[in-house]
Write a protein that holds these residues in place. Sequence first.
Motif, PDB file in Angstrom:
ATOM      1  N   LEU A 295       2.138  -0.500   2.834  1.00 37.97           N
ATOM      2  CA  LEU A 295       2.106  -0.755   1.394  1.00 37.97           C
ATOM      3  C   LEU A 295       1.287   0.319   0.681  1.00 37.97           C
ATOM      4  O   LEU A 295       1.636   0.760  -0.418  1.00 37.97           O
ATOM      5  CB  LEU A 295       1.522  -2.137   1.115  1.00 37.97           C
ATOM      6  N   GLN A 296       0.182   0.740   1.307  1.00 38.85           N
ATOM      7  CA  GLN A 296      -0.657   1.769   0.683  1.00 38.85           C
ATOM      8  C   GLN A 296       0.108   3.080   0.551  1.00 38.85           C
ATOM      9  O   GLN A 296       0.025   3.760  -0.478  1.00 38.85           O
ATOM     10  CB  GLN A 296      -1.922   1.976   1.510  1.00 38.85           C
ATOM     11  N   GLN A 298       3.310   3.428   0.246  1.00 37.58           N
ATOM     12  CA  GLN A 298       4.300   3.255  -0.826  1.00 37.58           C
ATOM     13  C   GLN A 298       3.638   3.266  -2.194  1.00 37.58           C
ATOM     14  O   GLN A 298       4.213   3.775  -3.169  1.00 37.58           O
ATOM     15  CB  GLN A 298       5.064   1.937  -0.618  1.00 37.58           C
ATOM     16  N   ALA A 299       2.429   2.732  -2.289  1.00 40.23           N
ATOM     17  CA  ALA A 299       1.713   2.748  -3.568  1.00 40.23           C
ATOM     18  C   ALA A 299       1.387   4.176  -3.981  1.00 40.23           C
ATOM     19  O   ALA A 299       1.559   4.554  -5.154  1.00 40.23           O
ATOM     20  CB  ALA A 299       0.426   1.923  -3.462  1.00 40.23           C
ATOM     21  N   ALA A 302       4.741   5.840  -5.076  1.00 40.15           N
ATOM     22  CA  ALA A 302       5.286   5.325  -6.332  1.00 40.15           C
ATOM     23  C   ALA A 302       4.463   5.810  -7.525  1.00 40.15           C
ATOM     24  O   ALA A 302       5.020   6.222  -8.554  1.00 40.15           O
ATOM     25  CB  ALA A 302       5.324   3.796  -6.298  1.00 40.15           C
ATOM     26  N   LEU A 426      -2.756   1.571  -9.665  1.00 39.88           N
ATOM     27  CA  LEU A 426      -1.916   0.513  -9.102  1.00 39.88           C
ATOM     28  C   LEU A 426      -2.762  -0.315  -8.154  1.00 39.88           C
ATOM     29  O   LEU A 426      -3.480   0.233  -7.311  1.00 39.88           O
ATOM     30  CB  LEU A 426      -0.718   1.113  -8.353  1.00 39.88           C
ATOM     31  N   SER A 428      -2.322  -4.032  -5.785  1.00 38.67           N
ATOM     32  CA  SER A 428      -1.469  -5.137  -5.361  1.00 38.67           C
ATOM     33  C   SER A 428      -2.295  -6.123  -4.549  1.00 38.67           C
ATOM     34  O   SER A 428      -3.002  -5.731  -3.602  1.00 38.67           O
ATOM     35  CB  SER A 428      -0.301  -4.616  -4.516  1.00 38.67           C
ATOM     36  N   THR A 697       1.264  -7.389  -8.493  1.00 33.98           N
ATOM     37  CA  THR A 697       0.981  -5.959  -8.621  1.00 33.98           C
ATOM     38  C   THR A 697       0.852  -5.587 -10.086  1.00 33.98           C
ATOM     39  O   THR A 697       1.705  -5.955 -10.904  1.00 33.98           O
ATOM     40  CB  THR A 697       2.102  -5.124  -7.976  1.00 33.98           C
ATOM     41  N   TRP A 723       5.977   0.250 -10.755  1.00 32.66           N
ATOM     42  CA  TRP A 723       5.938  -1.091 -10.183  1.00 32.66           C
ATOM     43  C   TRP A 723       7.232  -1.378  -9.415  1.00 32.66           C
ATOM     44  O   TRP A 723       7.196  -1.911  -8.294  1.00 32.66           O
ATOM     45  CB  TRP A 723       5.759  -2.112 -11.299  1.00 32.66           C
ATOM     46  N   GLN A 725       9.432   0.704  -8.048  1.00 27.93           N
ATOM     47  CA  GLN A 725       9.534   1.484  -6.811  1.00 27.93           C
ATOM     48  C   GLN A 725       8.639   0.904  -5.726  1.00 27.93           C
ATOM     49  O   GLN A 725       9.049   0.784  -4.563  1.00 27.93           O
ATOM     50  CB  GLN A 725       9.166   2.950  -7.081  1.00 27.93           C
ATOM     51  N   PHE A 726       7.420   0.529  -6.085  1.00 30.83           N
ATOM     52  CA  PHE A 726       6.509  -0.039  -5.092  1.00 30.83           C
ATOM     53  C   PHE A 726       7.012  -1.381  -4.574  1.00 30.83           C
ATOM     54  O   PHE A 726       7.053  -1.625  -3.361  1.00 30.83           O
ATOM     55  CB  PHE A 726       5.116  -0.198  -5.692  1.00 30.83           C
ATOM     56  N   ALA A 730       7.821  -2.904  -0.907  1.00 34.50           N
ATOM     57  CA  ALA A 730       6.977  -3.993  -0.404  1.00 34.50           C
ATOM     58  C   ALA A 730       7.797  -5.221  -0.019  1.00 34.50           C
ATOM     59  O   ALA A 730       7.474  -5.916   0.953  1.00 34.50           O
ATOM     60  CB  ALA A 730       5.936  -4.360  -1.450  1.00 34.50           C
TER      61      ALA A 730
END
Length: 799
Positions: A295-296, A298-299, A302, A426, A428, A697, A723, A725-726, A730
Amino acid sequence: MRLLIVLFWLLAAAASGPLLVLSGVALYLSPALPDVDTLRDVKLQTPLRVYSKDHKLIAEFGEMRRLPISFEQIPQGFIDALLAAEDDNFLHHHGVDPASLLRAASELISTGQIQTGGSTITMQVAKNYFLSSDRVFSRKLNEILLALQIERQLSKREIFELYVNKIYLGNRAYGIEAAAHVYYGKPIAELPLADLAMIAGLPKAPSAFNPVANPERARIRRDWILGRMLQLGSIDRAAYDEAIATPVTARYHGSNPELEAPYVAEMARLEMIERFGPKAYTDGYHVYTTVDSQLQTQANRALRDGLLAYDQRHGYRGPEARHPDLADEQLVSAIRNLPSLGGLRPAIVSAVGDDSVSIVLRNGDSGTIAWDNMRWARPYLSANSMGPNPRKPADVLQRGDVIRVQPLEESGQYRLTQLPEAQSALVSLSPQDGSIQALTGGFSFVQSNYNRVTQARRQPGSAFKPFLYAAALDRGYTPASLINDAPLVFNDGHQAEDWRPRNAGGDFLGPIRLREALYRSRNLVSVRLMMDIGVDEALSYIERFGFNRNDLPRHLSASLGTPELTPLQIATGYAVIANGGYAVKPWLIERIENSERQVIDFGRPLVTPEAVAMHQQRISAYAGLDAPTRDTQVQTAEQVIDPRTVFQLNSMLQDVITRGTASRARELQRSDLAGKTGTTNDQKDGWFSGYNGDYVTTVWVGFDQPAPLGRREYGSTTALPIWTQFMAAALAGRPEHSQPQPEGLVSVRIDPYTGRTARPGTPGALLEIFKEEDMPPSYSELEIGGYTSEDALTPLELF
């Protein structure tokens, strides 16, 4: 005979005199010597390490880079190399090697200077752990006495292990395992004989024999050690020849994180310093965060993609610097000290062609930017305007321009970029327990370590409205209540000008249902709601979402999102909506382990009933690992909002995505998503906060020094794409996670124009959710006069 007796006693006195002197010195010095037993429990200075919850290294903090290992983990090749270099009689002496001491004394007498100390490995352990490095006789005597004691109380394995974990080997590396990582990027167990001998040569002079700073001298030292190993029989001729022929491959390997999450690491570091003080840097703590590595990643992607897309929509601001007069061989020198930032590499233009540009990178490699990868670069004029479209590469770049590029999949091909001036944040969270799943506080930590998730206080605009709407729904309003979207003028006699709140488009829609007012983000409706509820009562209610009352200005403008709040505060508030009304709090550190990898503490968050079983199992496991046994019962978060109110609000926020300002999120093709956009005056801040049952998020976009993003830039165009894209990444492969409908709610078919119960055949009639006590009467009651038009109005008058 008498002469022989006299000679005998003279010789005995001569022989015993030094022994008596040494014994006297020993008796004098011994009481002041430290207790050797402390070596059994010695704690080496070891850096603080921060990890993701799936064990990916994020960062390392501390002056000493050390990775202690046990004797069993040390390869035999290194043991033989170190003994050959430092103390080939180590396994046979008792702490002191008389031959080595005599050799050192002989060198001192012949040269008048101390050449070598004659120290054994045991003596060096005594010096490294107990004594200073001053080259004086008193220290040497203490060293000898301590070495003798150490040999009596510790095994050779224990002594060797203490030595190899303590010694300094250059470039912040303390101990042989750290040195293996620093110079070769591998554990010492994976190194070939030549590299083991190279590390074994470092203790004598970590700077002079450093293979990075002085590779030739380091090679000479390595080859001498290999020759000693051959001479001592530790290796055969074939192994020697192979190792001697091995080139020097050492290079500096920094503390390479496995996961890019510097803002997370800094938050963990600050919390550890607050809890343990300076010892956090030296006692070898291992901190595991709640952050998920995937997730990190991807954050990060994004946020950067979103900022670059926004930045390029507004044109090219030109090169970072210009060096038109540099010769080809000088080009690299102009960018050698420029770091990569946010994945954007520094480059300098070496030639401009008709359909492409040639560039040189910081490492001297060359590359090409094709016309298609730079034609976006219209000249930036202002946030609202750009110059004409470029027609050829020369309209954009010139030789000597210092620029930023992104590598493409094709080898040697790049895309022209530039460092964004706008910033973003960002964060989440898990709405079930408040754990931080991903967090990035800006485009690049190297560029700016200002964490905008936790430090940037900005107005959330309409992203704040759901908290006010929750207060209205708890006050007797329903999603079908009609509110007048009409002009308002305020002047309390203390203002220089009238306050005239207006909608984003400047229009007014007249009577409008509460649900529609939220997904259309009508400002005048929000102001009227706060007028009716009362500012103080509304703000007191909004505190339930985790806000501090001091952060909420006592003014009607608060209804439009004027409180200055951080993205983390907004995300925390939305978590209460996402989990059914439970006041969870954000937390980052999942557990802390000491240098022996024992769990010494762990997070004890407030959780929703849905997460109790998972956390009870987690805490019970830690309690069984000698972790603190206090507070081993999971604490359930307080339910601060009526679950029926939350369900109604959640339904309304889902419409923001299905038919309102966040319609772009429909591309995710999920029915469990809800959220709200936010845009402040003059488009200075863009927000989107959204969620399902798994993640909440929040994304913010703006300038650090507030300035307009541009007249066509809103939360839906700046923050929502990041948001989306992330969350696409996720939620990929995860089932939908929606809120269950609580008891006490009913669905009634209503007339969309009046908000009242629909008669059969009413065109456009739709289902609306009501609390049982707020359910409108059926149309049959209207027919018999039991329900008047006045009764149908909402608590707030329409006009």
